[in-house]
Design an enzyme around this catalytic site. Structure first.
Site, mmCIF file in Angstrom:
data_model
loop_
_atom_site.group_PDB
_atom_site.id
_atom_site.type_symbol
_atom_site.label_atom_id
_atom_site.label_comp_id
_atom_site.label_asym_id
_atom_site.label_seq_id
_atom_site.Cartn_x
_atom_site.Cartn_y
_atom_site.Cartn_z
ATOM 1 C CG ASP A 17 98.944 132.983 105.352
ATOM 2 O OD1 ASP A 17 98.951 131.740 105.453
ATOM 3 O OD2 ASP A 17 99.864 133.625 104.804
ATOM 4 C CB ILE A 18 102.428 136.826 106.904
ATOM 5 C CG1 ILE A 18 103.120 138.158 107.071
ATOM 6 C CG2 ILE A 18 103.249 135.875 106.051
ATOM 7 C CD1 ILE A 18 104.375 138.108 107.921
ATOM 8 C CG ASN A 67 99.137 122.730 101.989
ATOM 9 O OD1 ASN A 67 98.288 122.248 101.252
ATOM 10 N ND2 ASN A 67 99.399 124.028 102.034
ATOM 11 C CD GLN A 118 103.411 120.562 107.065
ATOM 12 O OE1 GLN A 118 103.331 119.388 106.713
ATOM 13 N NE2 GLN A 118 103.306 120.946 108.333
ATOM 14 C CG HIS A 174 99.476 125.364 109.105
ATOM 15 N ND1 HIS A 174 100.677 124.708 109.202
ATOM 16 C CD2 HIS A 174 99.372 125.764 107.820
ATOM 17 C CE1 HIS A 174 101.290 124.722 108.026
ATOM 18 N NE2 HIS A 174 100.511 125.338 107.152
ATOM 19 C CG HIS A 221 96.161 127.122 104.716
ATOM 20 N ND1 HIS A 221 96.977 128.189 104.432
ATOM 21 C CD2 HIS A 221 96.971 126.036 104.842
ATOM 22 C CE1 HIS A 221 98.241 127.767 104.376
ATOM 23 N NE2 HIS A 221 98.264 126.466 104.624
#
Ligand code: 5GP
Length: 116
Positions: free
Chosen positions: A33-34, A89, A96, A102, A104
């Site tokens: 994750d960024i 989410n 979301q 996706h 996490h």
């Protein structure tokens, strides 16, 4: 689908946006994750364009089952098997932001319950 309608995650799948990829196979892709919310924060996405859990039907049984097994293997590979959290989410009300399903995978710090 129009190129402009593609999500940022689809652009990562298509290699138009770079990402720190930690796993890939023909069905799914995992990358860091960024904006990590824990020391380890990886996102696992299907290559199939599903917007969220809301798009999941029995047709996705094999894909989702496979992705759960990938998470389990990834946790071992990332060295987080002793404690990690898997979150998805679904919808704006749940937070979301990217409309491509996706999961996490979060680890490396004490998790709180209930989640915020
Ligand atoms: P959501 O809020 O939709 O459940 O989670 C979306 C996640 O995608 C967020 O944690 C956010 O930091 C991450 N994200 C958004 N854009 C990018 C990007 O361009 N690259 C990466 N690696 N992660 C992103």
């Amino acid at each position: 689908m129009n190129a402009d309608e593609r999500t940022i995650f689809k652009k990562i799948i298509d290699r138009e946006i770079s990402a720190d990829i930690v796993y890939e196979d023909e069905h799914c892709l995992a990358f860091r994750d960024i904006a990590p919310q824990a020391p380890t924060h990886v996102l696992l996405i299907p290559k199939r364009e599903l917007r969220s859990m809301d798009d999941v039907t029995d047709s996705e049984r094999e894909l989702l089952g496979h992705m759960m097994a990938v998470i389990s293997q990834l946790a071992r590979d990332l060295g987080i098997s002793e404690g990690y959290r898997v979150v998805t989410n679904c919808g704006a009300g749940a937070g979301q932001e990217v409309n491509h399903l996706h999961f996490h995978i979060l680890a490396g710090r004490k998790m709180q319950w209930p989640p915020g």
